[in-house]
Write a protein that holds these residues in place. Structure first.
Motif, PDB file in Angstrom:
ATOM      1  N   ALA A 108     -12.268  29.487 -12.630  1.00 54.80           N
ATOM      2  CA  ALA A 108     -11.281  27.800 -12.579  1.00 54.80           C
ATOM      3  C   ALA A 108     -10.934  28.536 -11.462  1.00 54.80           C
ATOM      4  CB  ALA A 108     -10.953  28.065 -13.716  1.00 54.80           C
ATOM      5  N   GLY A 109     -10.288  26.683 -10.736  1.00 52.09           N
ATOM      6  CA  GLY A 109      -9.517  26.727  -9.700  1.00 52.09           C
ATOM      7  C   GLY A 109      -8.675  25.308  -9.827  1.00 52.09           C
ATOM      8  N   LEU A 110      -7.417  25.958  -8.944  1.00 49.80           N
ATOM      9  CA  LEU A 110      -6.764  24.222  -8.463  1.00 49.80           C
ATOM     10  C   LEU A 110      -6.539  23.721  -7.157  1.00 49.80           C
ATOM     11  CD1 LEU A 110      -3.695  24.364 -11.578  1.00 49.80           C
ATOM     12  CD2 LEU A 110      -5.955  22.857 -11.045  1.00 49.80           C
ATOM     13  N   ASN A 111      -6.729  23.019  -6.491  1.00 46.25           N
ATOM     14  CA  ASN A 111      -6.662  22.935  -5.347  1.00 46.25           C
ATOM     15  C   ASN A 111      -6.353  21.782  -4.898  1.00 46.25           C
ATOM     16  OD1 ASN A 111      -8.500  24.571  -3.915  1.00 46.25           O
ATOM     17  ND2 ASN A 111      -9.718  23.558  -5.405  1.00 46.25           N
ATOM     18  N   VAL A 112      -5.034  21.965  -4.238  1.00 42.15           N
ATOM     19  CA  VAL A 112      -4.541  20.750  -3.982  1.00 42.15           C
ATOM     20  C   VAL A 112      -3.667  20.625  -2.274  1.00 42.15           C
ATOM     21  CG1 VAL A 112      -2.244  22.191  -3.523  1.00 42.15           C
ATOM     22  CG2 VAL A 112      -1.838  19.811  -4.543  1.00 42.15           C
ATOM     23  N   GLY A 113      -3.707  19.054  -2.440  1.00 38.14           N
ATOM     24  CA  GLY A 113      -4.026  19.071  -0.970  1.00 38.14           C
ATOM     25  C   GLY A 113      -2.513  17.694  -0.134  1.00 38.14           C
ATOM     26  N   TYR A 114      -2.066  17.743   0.542  1.00 37.14           N
ATOM     27  CA  TYR A 114      -1.006  16.737   1.224  1.00 37.14           C
ATOM     28  C   TYR A 114      -1.209  16.420   2.681  1.00 37.14           C
ATOM     29  CZ  TYR A 114       3.447  13.780   1.406  1.00 37.14           C
ATOM     30  OH  TYR A 114       3.859  13.407   1.324  1.00 37.14           O
ATOM     31  N   THR A 115      -1.174  15.165   2.974  1.00 34.40           N
ATOM     32  CA  THR A 115      -0.619  15.041   4.301  1.00 34.40           C
ATOM     33  C   THR A 115       0.524  14.099   4.741  1.00 34.40           C
ATOM     34  OG1 THR A 115      -3.216  13.526   4.355  1.00 34.40           O
ATOM     35  CG2 THR A 115      -1.889  13.358   6.179  1.00 34.40           C
ATOM     36  N   ILE A 116       1.151  14.721   4.985  1.00 38.66           N
ATOM     37  CA  ILE A 116       2.569  15.138   5.982  1.00 38.66           C
ATOM     38  C   ILE A 116       2.176  14.021   6.862  1.00 38.66           C
ATOM     39  CG2 ILE A 116       3.976  16.178   7.027  1.00 38.66           C
ATOM     40  CD1 ILE A 116       2.799  18.828   5.939  1.00 38.66           C
ATOM     41  N   PHE A 117       1.579  13.472   7.736  1.00 41.21           N
ATOM     42  CA  PHE A 117       1.124  12.687   8.893  1.00 41.21           C
ATOM     43  C   PHE A 117       0.008  12.209   9.301  1.00 41.21           C
ATOM     44  CE2 PHE A 117       1.837  11.333  13.207  1.00 41.21           C
ATOM     45  CZ  PHE A 117       2.527  10.482  13.233  1.00 41.21           C
ATOM     46  N   ASP A 118      -0.139  11.293   9.462  1.00 39.61           N
ATOM     47  CA  ASP A 118      -1.487  10.285   9.787  1.00 39.61           C
ATOM     48  C   ASP A 118      -1.534   9.473  11.074  1.00 39.61           C
ATOM     49  OD1 ASP A 118      -0.022   8.909   7.959  1.00 39.61           O
ATOM     50  OD2 ASP A 118      -1.567   8.457   7.110  1.00 39.61           O
ATOM     51  N   GLY A 119      -0.283   9.643  11.947  1.00 41.22           N
ATOM     52  CA  GLY A 119      -0.386   8.456  12.094  1.00 41.22           C
ATOM     53  C   GLY A 119       0.944   7.237  12.324  1.00 41.22           C
ATOM     54  N   MET A 120       0.881   7.492  11.226  1.00 35.56           N
ATOM     55  CA  MET A 120       1.683   6.105  10.251  1.00 35.56           C
ATOM     56  C   MET A 120       1.249   5.088   9.468  1.00 35.56           C
ATOM     57  SD  MET A 120       4.922   6.766  10.741  1.00 35.56           S
ATOM     58  CE  MET A 120       5.894   5.608  10.757  1.00 35.56           C
ATOM     59  N   GLY A 121      -0.326   5.909   9.595  1.00 32.63           N
ATOM     60  CA  GLY A 121      -1.196   4.620   8.837  1.00 32.63           C
ATOM     61  C   GLY A 121      -1.220   4.013   7.251  1.00 32.63           C
ATOM     62  N   ARG A 122      -1.121   5.054   7.081  1.00 32.21           N
ATOM     63  CA  ARG A 122      -0.451   5.046   5.389  1.00 32.21           C
ATOM     64  C   ARG A 122       0.424   4.035   4.685  1.00 32.21           C
ATOM     65  NH1 ARG A 122       0.937  10.963   2.945  1.00 32.21           N
ATOM     66  NH2 ARG A 122       2.237  11.706   4.035  1.00 32.21           N
ATOM     67  N   PHE A 123       1.826   4.087   5.855  1.00 37.74           N
ATOM     68  CA  PHE A 123       3.254   3.461   6.169  1.00 37.74           C
ATOM     69  C   PHE A 123       3.005   1.835   6.302  1.00 37.74           C
ATOM     70  CE2 PHE A 123       6.558   1.830   8.794  1.00 37.74           C
ATOM     71  CZ  PHE A 123       7.734   1.794   7.375  1.00 37.74           C
ATOM     72  N   TYR A 124       1.926   1.700   7.012  1.00 37.01           N
ATOM     73  CA  TYR A 124       1.731   0.294   7.705  1.00 37.01           C
ATOM     74  C   TYR A 124       1.205  -0.178   6.506  1.00 37.01           C
ATOM     75  CZ  TYR A 124       4.854   1.067  11.507  1.00 37.01           C
ATOM     76  OH  TYR A 124       5.148   1.758  13.239  1.00 37.01           O
ATOM     77  N   ASN A 125      -0.207   0.648   5.898  1.00 42.65           N
ATOM     78  CA  ASN A 125      -0.838   0.171   5.034  1.00 42.65           C
ATOM     79  C   ASN A 125      -0.671  -0.229   3.938  1.00 42.65           C
ATOM     80  OD1 ASN A 125      -3.662  -0.026   4.390  1.00 42.65           O
ATOM     81  ND2 ASN A 125      -3.442   1.201   3.043  1.00 42.65           N
ATOM     82  N   TYR A 126       1.004   0.824   3.376  1.00 37.96           N
ATOM     83  CA  TYR A 126       1.380   0.088   2.757  1.00 37.96           C
ATOM     84  C   TYR A 126       2.012  -0.816   2.630  1.00 37.96           C
ATOM     85  CZ  TYR A 126       4.764   0.902  -1.688  1.00 37.96           C
ATOM     86  OH  TYR A 126       5.660   1.019  -2.953  1.00 37.96           O
ATOM     87  N   LYS A 127       2.695  -1.128   3.859  1.00 35.41           N
ATOM     88  CA  LYS A 127       3.465  -2.077   4.068  1.00 35.41           C
ATOM     89  C   LYS A 127       2.465  -3.939   3.662  1.00 35.41           C
ATOM     90  CE  LYS A 127       7.527  -1.716   5.542  1.00 35.41           C
ATOM     91  NZ  LYS A 127       8.792  -1.692   4.334  1.00 35.41           N
ATOM     92  N   ARG A 128       0.955  -3.367   4.586  1.00 32.96           N
ATOM     93  CA  ARG A 128       0.401  -4.839   4.336  1.00 32.96           C
ATOM     94  C   ARG A 128       0.114  -4.547   2.880  1.00 32.96           C
ATOM     95  NH1 ARG A 128      -4.579  -5.333   4.392  1.00 32.96           N
ATOM     96  NH2 ARG A 128      -6.020  -6.888   5.462  1.00 32.96           N
ATOM     97  N   LEU A 129       0.119  -4.599   2.159  1.00 33.37           N
ATOM     98  CA  LEU A 129      -0.977  -4.275   0.818  1.00 33.37           C
ATOM     99  C   LEU A 129       0.967  -4.946   0.147  1.00 33.37           C
ATOM    100  CD1 LEU A 129      -2.005  -0.939  -0.588  1.00 33.37           C
ATOM    101  CD2 LEU A 129      -3.066  -2.797   0.155  1.00 33.37           C
ATOM    102  N   LYS A 130       1.751  -5.559   0.688  1.00 32.99           N
ATOM    103  CA  LYS A 130       3.092  -5.690   0.003  1.00 32.99           C
ATOM    104  C   LYS A 130       3.258  -7.271   0.236  1.00 32.99           C
ATOM    105  CE  LYS A 130       5.694  -1.865  -2.122  1.00 32.99           C
ATOM    106  NZ  LYS A 130       5.969  -1.854  -3.633  1.00 32.99           N
ATOM    107  N   GLU A 131       2.187  -6.925   1.195  1.00 30.42           N
ATOM    108  CA  GLU A 131       2.488  -8.781   2.293  1.00 30.42           C
ATOM    109  C   GLU A 131       1.778  -8.853   1.723  1.00 30.42           C
ATOM    110  OE1 GLU A 131       4.316 -10.600   4.246  1.00 30.42           O
ATOM    111  OE2 GLU A 131       5.863  -8.571   4.614  1.00 30.42           O
ATOM    112  N   GLN A 132       0.420  -8.135   0.841  1.00 30.27           N
ATOM    113  CA  GLN A 132      -1.028  -9.406   0.203  1.00 30.27           C
ATOM    114  C   GLN A 132      -0.427  -9.565  -1.155  1.00 30.27           C
ATOM    115  OE1 GLN A 132      -3.960  -9.672   1.049  1.00 30.27           O
ATOM    116  NE2 GLN A 132      -4.994  -8.668   2.780  1.00 30.27           N
ATOM    117  N   TYR A 133       0.708  -8.605  -1.537  1.00 30.46           N
ATOM    118  CA  TYR A 133       1.114  -8.887  -3.444  1.00 30.46           C
ATOM    119  C   TYR A 133       1.850 -10.255  -2.781  1.00 30.46           C
ATOM    120  CZ  TYR A 133       3.469  -9.255  -7.320  1.00 30.46           C
ATOM    121  OH  TYR A 133       4.911  -9.422  -8.931  1.00 30.46           O
ATOM    122  N   ALA A 134       2.765 -10.221  -2.000  1.00 30.92           N
ATOM    123  CA  ALA A 134       3.526 -11.958  -1.718  1.00 30.92           C
ATOM    124  C   ALA A 134       2.304 -12.673  -1.183  1.00 30.92           C
ATOM    125  CB  ALA A 134       4.382 -11.407  -0.548  1.00 30.92           C
ATOM    126  N   LEU A 135       1.722 -12.802  -0.654  1.00 27.73           N
ATOM    127  CA  LEU A 135       0.108 -13.938  -0.310  1.00 27.73           C
ATOM    128  C   LEU A 135      -0.314 -14.181  -1.392  1.00 27.73           C
ATOM    129  CD1 LEU A 135      -1.258 -15.121   1.243  1.00 27.73           C
ATOM    130  CD2 LEU A 135      -2.604 -13.488   2.204  1.00 27.73           C
TER     131      LEU A 135
END
Length: 453
Positions: A108-135
């Motif tokens: 049995a095991g647990l594996n955890v992963g976390y991305t600290i930095f991805d070139g700001m891709g997820r930040f801008y994608n998150y903003k994009r999804l906010k705009e999609q919602y407003a649209l």
């Protein structure tokens, strides 16, 4: 006999008119449409999907946690032979048998992963999804506005036909009264049989026109019930009172149209989305830094074996726990030019959106100018038709007086009646055409949902 036939016809024509009907106000119609219309419900569901997409759970900012577990079971039955071998007594060495040797393993095991930095891709994608919602909210608003225009187009047609029905009913009553007067006059020798026949012809024509209008009214009410998602056979009356917005208020709404028109607002949201697309694709030039950790447990229960000739080695149990931490850096130094192409295409898409925004802005200006001119024209026509009704009403009253005095013929009287009938129905058409033109103008200014109808 003729009077009986006429009375029967009147009974069929007017029988349904005396039934008490419920009043469906404009406000109630809007409320029902917002609650029940299929198109609006679908649009609201699309907004709910966009709302889910813009949540933190879909942002990529949360870590991933994976659990694993496994179990294995083996049973061993073996016979080991020793051909040509003898024991110390010179006897042939017997075979070594191991039966039902069981082995198990558990993990049995647990594996955890976390991305600290991805070139700001997820930040801008998150903003994009906010705009999609407003649209999506703007798209739902556009659907609601179009549905309300459709609603009032049908609602006002019901109102127009209802008023026309009343006008035609009055015309039929007048024609029916003419038959009685013509028959009395004929009995006293004041006119000929031709006057009675003319009156009967007019009653027949008025009855047919009324029946056709009633059928159109029933069909149009069913159309309205479809828009409202109501029982198709629901019976009601509609509000025929029309209020026009004061011109000063309308001019003020027109001046604010650039800030409220739903098509222009959608182009602005699309501009923001395209801008974030560029930044998301540019994040491919930068590295990705992540952390990972694991925690595991293993239990192995081995079976007996016979590695030493002639001896059975008993099985063993092994229980282990492990814990690990790690960091990773991934930098795609060259991906064959894919990232560069995506960035260039995103910039071209942004430039196209800029051009489209200018096109939409120009088209909205044109549509508002046309809608305002159409509204002013139809409102003027309505005012003219109102005056025309008064003129024809006066003419009809004078003609009726002259007809009763025998100074004009039944044909001249009928012509005055027809002129009044046409004036009244034309006024009804002009009234609702003007109001629909006003609503279309309000939609272009972005205020259809904000004014009292």
């Amino acid at each position: 006999m003729k009077r009986i036939l006429i009375s029967g016809l009147l009974l069929m024509v007017f029988g349904s008119l005396f039934a008490q009907e419920n009043l469906l106000s404009k406000e109630e119609a809007v409320k029902l449409a917002l609650e029940n219309n299929f198109g609006i419900k679908i649009a609201e569901n699309q907004v709910a999907i966009a709302d889910n997409n813009q949540s933190l759970l879909n942002s990529g900012y949360l870590p991933s946690l994976t659990g694993t577990a496994g179990a294995n079971y083996n049973e061993l039955n073996s016979t080991t032979g020793y051909p040509g071998q003898f024991d110390s007594d010179g006897q042939a060495r017997p075979d070594l048998e191991i039966n039902h040797a069981e082995s198990q393993s558990y993990n049995a095991g647990l594996n955890v992963g976390y991305t600290i930095f991805d070139g700001m891709g997820r930040f801008y994608n998150y903003k994009r999804l906010k705009e999609q919602y407003a649209l999506s909210e703007l798209q739902a608003r556009e659907t609601i506005e179009n549905t309300l225009l459709q609603l009032f187009s049908v609602y006002f047609e019901v109102a127009r036909l209802s008023e026309n029905q009343n006008v035609l009913q009055q015309a039929l009553e007048i024609s029916t009264d003419r038959i009685k007067r013509a028959e009395y006059s004929f009995e006293y020798g004041q006119n000929t049989k031709l006057d009675i026949l003319n009156a009967q012809v007019d009653v027949t024509n008025d009855s047919i026109n009324l029946l056709n209008t009633q059928q159109q009214l029933m069909n149009t009410k069913r159309d309205l019930n479809v828009v409202l998602n109501q029982n198709l056979d629901a019976v009601y009356e509609v509000d025929t009172l029309i209020r026009f917005i004061p011109r000063l208020q309308l001019d003020e709404l027109v001046t604010q149209s650039k800030e409220n028109n739903v098509a222009i607002l959608q182009t602005r949201r699309n501009m923001a989305i395209n801008d974030y697309d560029i930044k998301v694709n540019q994040s491919g030039y930068l590295p990705t830094v992540g952390l990972n950790g694991s925690y595991g447990w293993n239990l192995n229960q081995s079976a007996a074996s016979s590695f030493i000739p002639g001896q059975v080695i008993p099985g063993s149990n092994r229980n282990t726990l492990n814990f690990g931490l790690g960091a990773s850096l991934t930098w795609n130094l060259f991906d064959g030019g894919g990232t560069s192409v995506r960035v260039k295409n995103a910039k071209i898409a942004y430039a196209n959106q800029e051009l489209f925004q200018k096109q939409v802005s120009l088209e909205v200006d044109r549509d508002i100018a046309n809608a305002l001119a159409i509204y002013e024209n139809r409102l003027t026509i309505f005012e003219i038709q109102e005056q025309n009704v008064l003129t024809n009403q006066n003419n009809f009253e004078r003609s009726r007086e002259q007809f009763q005095l025998g100074r004009i013929t039944s044909i001249e009287f009928r012509q005055a009646q027809i002129n009044l009938l046409n004036a009244q129905t034309n006024k009804n058409l002009a009234k609702y055409d003007a109001k629909l033109a006003e609503l279309q103008l309000l939609q272009l200014t972005g205020q259809l949902l904000n004014v009292e109808l």
